[in-house]
Design a protein around this motif. Structure first.
Motif: not given
Length: 584
Positions: A435-443, A446-449, A510-520
């Protein structure tokens, strides 16, 4: 399969599975607060950044970004497809997989056949140690330079002479003999049943999960065939299995390159000298199924063939099989051995490093393709080069878009005398398989919720049913938020891992998994999670209200505006003017 297994089964399966126990059986975990940590198995690191959460039943690596449920871990670590990972977890949990499809058809379980093969393998191993005539097998293995340790690693055994060793040990009843026939351990001719493998060194053939599905046998005395494989059975299809793949995956979690050789002894001899990433096809040419297996296992494969005519013909067949799958995500190379050498003799002479250096110099797929065509045609004449280019085009047309196709088109352009710019320059591609780590993008709001809800499903109970204007939001992802909250209303006790698994077939999984561990998420204190989530829903309500009011307002004639609406517009205009005046 994900869509055909009832989601309730996946929920129950993950509830019964302890992800800490599962991962702890493969990695050395240490307690770190309420979670567990280890060095990530999916990338090289010195400081542990791989975290396993027993509360969320979820793993996440802060170094490379790997994350997922127990199912996801088995898929990545054990190199399993989704159905295989579910089947393995179900087996461990003692659950029976539900029928798939609307009209389930009951098929016999193959569990008894797998069990029978394991019992046979154990018997053959014991004979190698105890049978009076096994000394010939032991001497042969020693002559080939194999140690007792490597023989044990590959589970080598011995089938005694005679026609009824296995038949007598495992086939005392008619039912047992029926299973032995189904497994290919015995054969039948003119009504007489007898052991298939007699006076042979036995090589258990394991599928990628480690279950014995077949055997290969090397004859010790005179006679033919020298090598004999199990026939096709309900659990063994030689066009799918690769000898040594399980052992290679077991030894090295992150395989950089897999070498495909001819036979069992080549695989084992290479492993004896430290080259532990070799596999062999089972008396058949390389198939598309083989390549699919290899594609899941390593970022590079190297076909190793004898340098004679037969070896080059076999390599050409392998290339033609590989072309439809050669998109460039995996490097494919071809190594031709010097005359009179095989992998066994070569690694003895060169050692592991010398053999690895030779492997690294293997020809690329495009080089081998054009070199082979050049040997068949006339490169000295213009017509000959054009004919070779025409043959090449027929082959290149079978290739998917990607770096190999671009390279081949570039070579073909030179043959046809076209300018070098006639084809697009191939792009460099990463060889990494992990798995490749991508830079976190602002959410977005809706994505934050959504991220808060995926990471903390219990927050769904805080949503007020009185003001649900946000459900009418047209913002991207709002429909997913609605589905999530509706799902959690029905299953308020579901955890993070099971909740995410319900979205595995969704195009944005895949996107949902990524934002579920977003740094924010890490910046929010646990006691503030509820306020953060309710605040997001409240702001989304207000945002939706403003958009709906503006849209309704703009669809009406100016003469239809009420005094209240006119006053409100004036207030908004004054506020906007005041903000502009405050700017420097």
């Amino acid at each position: 399969m994900a869509g055909r297994i009832p989601p309730e089964f996946i929920d129950d399966l993950l509830t019964r599975t302890d992800i800490v126990e599962l991962i702890g059986s493969r990695l050395q975990l240490r307690k770190a607060g309420k979670d567990f940590q280890a060095r990530c198995p999916f990338h090289d690191e010195k400081t542990p950044s791989f975290t396993v959460s027993p509360d969320k039943q979820f793993y996440h690596c802060f170094g490379c970004g790997a994350h997922g449920s127990a199912i996801g871990f088995l898929m990545e670590y054990d190199h399993l497809a989704f159905p295989e990972a579910v089947e393995e977890l179900a087996r461990q949990a003692g659950l029976e997989l539900p029928s798939r499809g609307e009209t389930p058809i009951k098929t016999p379980s193959h569990a008894p056949l797998y069990e029978l093969m394991e019992r046979a393998a154990a018997l053959y191993r014991r004979q190698l140690r105890e049978h009076p005539q096994a000394n010939r097998a032991v001497e042969y293995l020693k002559q080939r330079g194999l140690s007792g340790e490597i023989a044990g690693d590959f589970g080598l055994g011995y089938a005694p002479p005679g026609r009824d060793f296995i038949l007598g040990q495992l086939g005392r009843t008619a039912a047992e003999q029926g299973q032995l026939l189904a497994c290919g351990l015995i054969a039948e001719q003119e009504g007489r049943r007898y052991d298939r493998f007699r006076d042979r060194i036995i090589f258990p053939i394991r599928e990628r999960r480690g279950r014995v599905v077949a055997f290969g046998g090397r004859l010790l005395g005179d006679g033919k065939p020298k090598y004999l494989n199990s026939p096709e059975t309900p659990i063994f299809h030689k066009g799918r299995e690769l000898y040594g793949l399980f052992e290679a995956l077991k030894r090295t979690r992150k395989i950089e390159s897999l070498v495909i050789v001819e036979g069992y002894m080549d695989v084992i001899a290479l492993a004896q000298y430290g080259m532990t990433s070799a596999v062999a096809t089972l008396g058949t040419a390389t198939t598309a199924d083989h390549l699919q297996q290899l594609h899941k296992s390593a970022p590079e494969i190297v076909f190793c063939f004898d340098g004679d005519r037969a070896g080059r013909d076999a390599a050409w067949k392998a290339l033609q099989t590989a072309l439809p799958l050669a998109a460039g995500h995996q490097l494919i190379r071809f190594l031709f051995l010097p005359d009179g050498e095989d992998p066994d003799t070569l690694i003895r002479r060169l050692g592991r490093d010398g053999f690895a250096e030779l492997v690294a110099k293997g020809r690329s797929l495009s080089d081998f393709l054009f070199d082979h065509l050049a040997e068949e045609g006339d490169m000295a004449s213009s017509d000959g080069r054009k004919r070779i280019a025409s043959l090449a085009r027929e082959l290149i047309d079978k290739m998917p878009a990607g770096i190999y196709r671009d390279l081949a088109l570039g070579r073909m352009a030179k043959l046809e005398g076209l300018p070098s710019g006639a084809v697009a320059r191939p792009q460099r591609r990463s060889r990494g398989r992990g798995p490749q780590k991508s830079l976190p993008v602002p959410l977005s709001l809706v994505a934050k919720a959504i991220a808060l809800l995926l990471d903390n499903p219990q927050l769904a109970g805080l949503v007020s049913q009185q003001d649900d204007r946000w459900r009418r939001s047209t913002s991207p992802g709002a429909d997913i938020l609605v589905q999530l909250l509706d799902m959690l209303a029905e299953r308020p006790d579901i955890g993070k891992a099971a909740l995410l698994e319900r979205w595995r077939d969704h195009p944005h999984f895949n996107y949902l998994q990524q934002i579920s561990v977003h740094p924010f998420l890490a910046d929010i204190a646990e006691e503030d999670l509820g306020a953060e989530f309710c605040g997001a829903i409240s702001r989304l309500n207000e945002e939706t209200r403003k958009i709906e009011w503006r849209n309704a307002f703009n669809q009406r004639s100016v003469t239809a505006w009420s005094d209240e609406e006119r006053a409100r517009l004036m207030q908004q205009a004054e506020a906007a003017r005041a903000r502009r005046d405050e700017l420097p």
